[in-house]
Design a protein around this motif. Structure first.
Motif, PDB file in Angstrom:
ATOM      1  N   GLN A  82      23.223  38.348  10.515  1.00 20.35           N
ATOM      2  CA  GLN A  82      23.699  36.858  10.212  1.00 20.35           C
ATOM      3  C   GLN A  82      25.003  36.748  10.703  1.00 20.35           C
ATOM      4  O   GLN A  82      25.590  35.911  11.269  1.00 20.35           O
ATOM      5  N   LEU A  99      18.640  29.623  15.447  1.00 10.69           N
ATOM      6  CA  LEU A  99      18.998  28.679  14.445  1.00 10.69           C
ATOM      7  C   LEU A  99      20.315  29.003  13.764  1.00 10.69           C
ATOM      8  O   LEU A  99      21.246  27.950  13.387  1.00 10.69           O
ATOM      9  N   THR A 100      20.646  30.324  13.518  1.00 13.29           N
ATOM     10  CA  THR A 100      21.652  30.677  13.126  1.00 13.29           C
ATOM     11  C   THR A 100      22.878  30.661  14.013  1.00 13.29           C
ATOM     12  O   THR A 100      24.033  29.967  13.792  1.00 13.29           O
ATOM     13  N   TYR A 105      20.382  25.216  11.729  1.00 12.43           N
ATOM     14  CA  TYR A 105      19.548  25.450  10.511  1.00 12.43           C
ATOM     15  C   TYR A 105      19.164  24.164   9.689  1.00 12.43           C
ATOM     16  O   TYR A 105      20.101  23.331   9.837  1.00 12.43           O
ATOM     17  N   THR A 109      15.063  26.248   6.397  1.00 12.04           N
ATOM     18  CA  THR A 109      15.122  27.608   7.328  1.00 12.04           C
ATOM     19  C   THR A 109      14.996  28.807   6.828  1.00 12.04           C
ATOM     20  O   THR A 109      15.834  29.157   5.695  1.00 12.04           O
ATOM     21  N   ASN A 111      16.100  31.833   7.433  1.00 14.70           N
ATOM     22  CA  ASN A 111      17.093  32.993   7.508  1.00 14.70           C
ATOM     23  C   ASN A 111      18.294  32.452   6.247  1.00 14.70           C
ATOM     24  O   ASN A 111      18.487  33.446   5.775  1.00 14.70           O
ATOM     25  N   ASN A 112      18.671  31.157   6.524  1.00 18.36           N
ATOM     26  CA  ASN A 112      19.612  30.913   5.343  1.00 18.36           C
ATOM     27  C   ASN A 112      19.030  30.797   3.803  1.00 18.36           C
ATOM     28  O   ASN A 112      19.572  30.955   3.068  1.00 18.36           O
ATOM     29  N   TRP A 493      26.152  26.769   5.172  1.00 20.21           N
ATOM     30  CA  TRP A 493      24.545  26.863   4.844  1.00 20.21           C
ATOM     31  C   TRP A 493      24.282  25.733   3.717  1.00 20.21           C
ATOM     32  O   TRP A 493      24.862  25.536   2.682  1.00 20.21           O
TER      33      TRP A 493
END
Length: 512
Positions: A82, A99-100, A105, A109, A111-112, A493
């Motif tokens: 990331q 998306l990152t 994002y 999302t 990942n975050n 984020w």
């Protein structure tokens, strides 16, 4: 936060055993599901509980559908992947980190969201560890000295995890005078009862200044308490090294130097830049790394060798590959050693175990301490450019073909601005694909010497053309991903919607 784990679970605790997901563990027999009131009842169970904290740091729970658990949130692999994909020195070649990479994002999302969720799961494990060990010392189950070591390790992991979350979910320290802007909740209570859930779930966000104070207090305690001294565990020296990183972000240059100087005789750089990675848990430079093995790793959807090499999901960007400060015969360009080429594109070769996925995740190493100190010396009110030059060259020279003629000199870096900018470029080269880029982008917002405004423009998402990697001139081509100004809400984020559902008073980051 109501889903925070309420027990310490032995089958994700013991290194060397097959790790399972928490969902599966909850259905296992009691021997593999030890309640927290029993987890601290014997010295061996306490040791296993501490190992479980490290396992949580290295594997995580996000998408933990395989025998090897999650995708490495947050210290097992995710901080590298990331941290690189938020910056411009990597290119997301597929869709995995799109998306990152493209800043598309939102509060849902994965990942975050799981950076936050698995980060706070780890923090809660640390808090449960501190409370359980404190009780075990009081009952005479372990000695005070042994207990102090465990508490110090837990405080170290608690501190660095809060710090990591700050760089993604809060503005940098210098965003307001006195860092009075909102940070994140600094959690210091282990949650394993309904009353604790009810009270902690409503805890507001601390200011960034308050978070830094608590982070540094935890690291100071860790420095005092820890007696363990191994690369794969928190150590006294790891706490010291991490303080140089925290003070660098705080722009407290004298304390960067004070802390870093404590390590002057404790570590040496490996002779070759590759030495850190060929012997990643047995070298003179690594200070703290997360250990992985064939039975405890983030799996093919998270492990560093899988994602950054064999699956070819993230390339080194031509932006940094063609940077003029990265000399053509620099050893960090060496094919098959530090670099892996496929279809003309350049990938990192720092993580090489594609079979067992056992490469350690390099959280902090001595080269960073030296460059932190170099930058601090260069940024002093009365800059010490001579010391800064010496420290910069200590890191850079080992990678040069002929240091006698290629090393930086006082004549080539005559001013404070020249020196600071050279150090910052050296960080990009030295730590490529180690997750450090976003951290530097974050702290350099509004900098007085080498400012970065927001998220830099990037090469288009997708596999870059091989021709873009041709050396000889800096990259001046098009950018398929436009820059995002620092004033834009997407610089941060968003707080995950899952968190806001249970604690709406926490407040979303502005603009989301």
């Amino acid at each position: 936060m109501r889903n925070i784990i309420k027990t310490l679970l032995l089958s994700v605790i013991v290194f060397g055993m097959n790790s399972c997901t928490e969902e599966k563990i909850l259905n296992l027999s009691p021997i593999n599901n030890i309640a927290d009131d029993a987890a601290f009842s014997t010295p061996s169970l306490i040791e296993s509980s501490m190992n479980g904290v490290y396992n949580a740091a290295g594997v995580g729970q996000y998408n933990s559908t395989s025998a090897n658990g999650g995708r490495g949130y947050i210290w097992g692999a995710a901080f590298v992947e990331q941290g690189e994909c938020r910056g411009e020195d990597a290119v997301n070649a597929a869709t995995f980190y799109q998306l990152t990479y493209t800043a598309t994002y939102d509060p849902t999302t994965a990942n975050n969201s799981y950076y936050w969720i698995d980060g706070y799961r780890l923090i809660n494990r640390c808090n449960l560890m501190i409370e359980g060990v404190t009780a075990a010392v009081a009952s005479g189950t372990i000695t005070q000295a042994v207990g102090n070591d465990y508490i110090g390790q837990a405080k170290f992991l608690r501190a660095i995890t809060h710090f990591e979350l700050l760089t993604y979910f809060a503005r940098p320290y210098n965003f307001t005078a006195g860092a009075t802007h909102l940070g994140i909740p600094y959690r210091e209570v282990g949650i394993n009862t309904q009353s604790e859930i009810d009270s902690e779930i409503l805890k507001p966000r601390n200011t960034v200044a308050e978070c830094y104070t608590k982070i540094l207090a935890d690291l100071n305690d860790a420095e005092t308490l820890i007696t363990t001294n191994t690369i794969s565990k928190a150590s006294k020296n790891a706490a010291i090294a991490f303080k140089t990183r925290v003070y660098l972000h705080k722009r407290d240059w004298p304390n960067v130097i004070t802390e870093g100087s404590k390590l002057n005789t404790a570590y040496t750089l490996t002779a070759l830049p590759s030495g850190v990675f060929t012997n990643n848990l047995a070298n003179t430079e690594s200070i703290f790394s997360i250990q992985h093995s064939a039975t405890s790793n983030p799996g093919v959807n998270g492990a560093l060798a899988s994602m950054l090499k064999t699956r070819a999901l993230v390339t080194i960007s031509p932006i940094i590959w063609r940077n003029a400060s990265w000399l053509l015969d620099d050893k960090r360009r060496e094919e098959g050693v530090m670099i892996y080429t496929a279809s003309g594109r350049k990938y990192t070769n720092k993580y090489i175990d594609a079979t067992n996925l056992s490469d350690a995740s390099p959280v902090i190493r001595y080269a960073e301490v030296l460059l932190n100190m170099a930058e601090a010396n260069a940024r002093l009110i009365t800059p010490d450019l001579g010391t800064a030059l010496t420290l910069l060259n200590r890191v850079r020279n080992r990678s040069l073909a002929t240091p006698a003629t290629q090393a930086y000199t006082a004549a080539t870096l005559p001013t404070q601005t020249d020196m600071v900018k050279a150090i910052l470029v050296e960080r990009r080269i030295e730590f490529i694909m180690e997750g450090r880029r976003w951290s530097d982008i974050h702290r350099l917002q509004g900098d007085n010497i080498a400012p970065i405004d927001g998220i830099p423009a990037k090469i288009a998402n997708g596999a870059p053309a091989a021709s873009l990697f041709t050396l000889g001139t800096p990259y001046t081509g098009t950018f398929g991903v436009p820059a995002i100004p620092g004033s834009d809400y997407k610089f941060l984020w968003p707080i995950p919607q899952l968190e806001l559902n249970t604690n709406p008073g926490l407040g979303q980051n502005p603009g989301w």
